[in-house]
Design an enzyme around this catalytic site. Structure first.
Site, short mmCIF file in Angstrom:
data_model
loop_
_atom_site.label_atom_id
_atom_site.label_comp_id
_atom_site.label_asym_id
_atom_site.label_seq_id
_atom_site.Cartn_x
_atom_site.Cartn_y
_atom_site.Cartn_z
N MET A 147 3.50 -5.78 1.38
CA MET A 147 3.63 -5.18 2.81
C MET A 147 4.60 -5.76 3.31
O MET A 147 4.69 -7.05 3.32
CB MET A 147 2.48 -5.02 3.45
N HIS A 189 2.00 -2.03 -5.84
CA HIS A 189 1.98 -1.00 -4.77
C HIS A 189 2.86 -1.48 -3.59
O HIS A 189 2.54 -2.00 -2.90
CB HIS A 189 0.34 -0.73 -4.34
N MET A 221 -3.81 7.51 -1.47
CA MET A 221 -4.27 6.79 -0.39
C MET A 221 -5.48 7.43 0.20
O MET A 221 -5.44 8.52 0.97
CB MET A 221 -3.48 6.43 0.68
N MET A 259 4.64 -1.09 -0.11
CA MET A 259 4.37 -0.69 1.00
C MET A 259 5.53 -1.02 2.06
O MET A 259 5.45 -1.94 2.72
CB MET A 259 3.11 -1.10 1.69
N ASP A 306 -7.10 4.60 -3.78
CA ASP A 306 -6.85 3.13 -3.03
C ASP A 306 -7.28 3.29 -1.71
O ASP A 306 -6.75 4.10 -0.75
CB ASP A 306 -5.33 2.87 -2.91
N SER A 348 -7.99 -5.16 -5.99
CA SER A 348 -6.75 -5.41 -5.25
C SER A 348 -6.72 -6.87 -4.74
O SER A 348 -7.62 -7.26 -4.12
CB SER A 348 -6.74 -4.51 -3.94
N SER A 364 -11.87 -5.25 -1.14
CA SER A 364 -13.15 -5.84 -0.35
C SER A 364 -14.32 -5.72 -1.17
O SER A 364 -15.33 -6.49 -1.20
CB SER A 364 -13.40 -5.34 0.96
N ASP A 422 -0.65 -5.58 -3.72
CA ASP A 422 -0.22 -4.75 -2.45
C ASP A 422 0.79 -5.75 -1.77
O ASP A 422 0.83 -6.86 -1.46
CB ASP A 422 -1.48 -4.85 -1.55
N HIS A 464 -4.24 -5.07 -9.05
CA HIS A 464 -3.50 -4.12 -8.13
C HIS A 464 -2.97 -5.26 -6.90
O HIS A 464 -3.54 -6.04 -6.65
CB HIS A 464 -4.40 -3.18 -7.25
C1 DX5 Z 1 -4.13 -1.08 1.65
C2 DX5 Z 1 -3.85 -1.49 0.34
C3 DX5 Z 1 -5.29 -1.44 -0.41
C4 DX5 Z 1 -6.41 -2.22 -0.24
C5 DX5 Z 1 -7.70 -1.65 -0.42
O1 DX5 Z 1 -2.99 -0.63 2.30
O2 DX5 Z 1 -3.13 -0.55 -0.32
O3 DX5 Z 1 -4.94 -1.47 -2.07
O4 DX5 Z 1 -6.26 -3.58 -0.66
O5 DX5 Z 1 -8.69 -2.28 0.04
P1 DX5 Z 1 -10.22 -2.11 0.20
O6 DX5 Z 1 -10.42 -1.83 -1.29
O7 DX5 Z 1 -10.98 -2.96 0.76
O8 DX5 Z 1 -10.43 -0.80 0.95
ZN ZN Z 2 -2.87 -0.66 -2.55
#
Ligand code: DX5
Ligand code: ZN
Length: 223
Positions: free
Chosen positions: A39, A69, A140, A71, A178, A10, A201, A37, A35
């Site tokens: 938001m 993804h 999730m 959100m 995820d 990600s 991370s 993300d 991936h």
């Molecule tokens: C959170 C994201 C994830 C996030 C996961 O809403 O959808 O993709 O990057 O991060 P880690 O792997 O650090 O939990």
């Molecule tokens: Zn994600």
């Protein structure tokens, strides 16, 4: 039946000031897809990146699959924008679309892969009438909005139920997880039935991306 395991770093945890290099680095290190993300500070309490950044990565030369993804709420307008921007997969949260079937159709009719994302408290029944329109189900294992959270253990039971659902359907649907995926829990997550693993991370926070991805694959083989 599980498909091949895919590792999806990600980029939320990447260094945004060097995003092109960071994406290239994880692909060279063995990642299968990227991936991405998105938001909107509305559906989730955080604000990240949009279609222009996806387009910029394509223009930079990234050829790997980009797993967007969403959100965001509403979703349809951004589906169109991400189709134009070169996305490969687009997944969204069913709560965020008034017409889930139509949103899935928008993605698929453009030739992209479509998926639904289930939050920790979302029931798997939202999948019942659209299984034939899904290429991916994203579970999730944290509440969406931030990286670096801890994997919620009850996710295992949900992954197992969805694995049974997919197998019984006979459709080819990826089962992605995820949130809080690390080298020390990825084996168990795979054993529950997931085949696609998002890790932010755990990969970008590590000193050596290649070693971390290799360690994840080893853990998946052991189970
Ligand atoms: C959170 C994201 C994830 C996030 C996961 O809403 O959808 O993709 O990057 O991060 P880690 O792997 O650090 O939990
Ligand atoms: Zn994600």
């Amino acid at each position: 039946m599980k498909q091949d395991n895919w590792i999806a770093p990600s980029i939320l945890a990447a260094d945004f000031a060097r995003l092109g290099e960071e994406v290239e680095a994880v692909l060279t290190a063995g990642a299968d897809l990227i991936h991405f993300d998105v938001m909107d500070n509305h559906y989730v309490p955080n604000l990240t990146i949009g279609p222009m950044v996806c387009r910029a990565l394509r223009n930079y030369g990234v050829e790997a699959a980009i797993d967007v993804h969403l959100m965001v709420e509403p979703v349809d307008r951004l589906i169109g924008d991400f189709i134009e921007a070169g996305a490969s997969y687009i997944t969204f949260h069913p709560e965020a679309s008034k017409h889930v079937d139509r949103s899935l159709e928008m993605i698929r009719s453009a030739g992209l892969k479509a998926g639904l994302v289930l939050n920790p408290a979302t029931s798997i029944h939202c999948l019942d009438h659209v299984l034939d329109k899904l290429d991916m189900i994203l579970v999730m294992s944290i509440n969406p909005g931030f990286g670096g959270q801890t994997f919620i253990d009850s996710t295992h039971a949900k992954i197992q139920s969805i694995r049974r659902l997919i197998d019984a359907s006979g459709h080819s649907i990826r089962l992605e997880v995820d949130g809080g995926v690390k080298t020390d829990n990825i084996g168990a997550i795979g054993a529950s039935g997931a085949d696609t693993f998002v890790a932010g991370s755990a990969i970008y926070g590590s000193a050596n991306y290649q070693e971390t991805i290799a360690a994840m694959r080893r853990a998946l083989e052991v189970g």
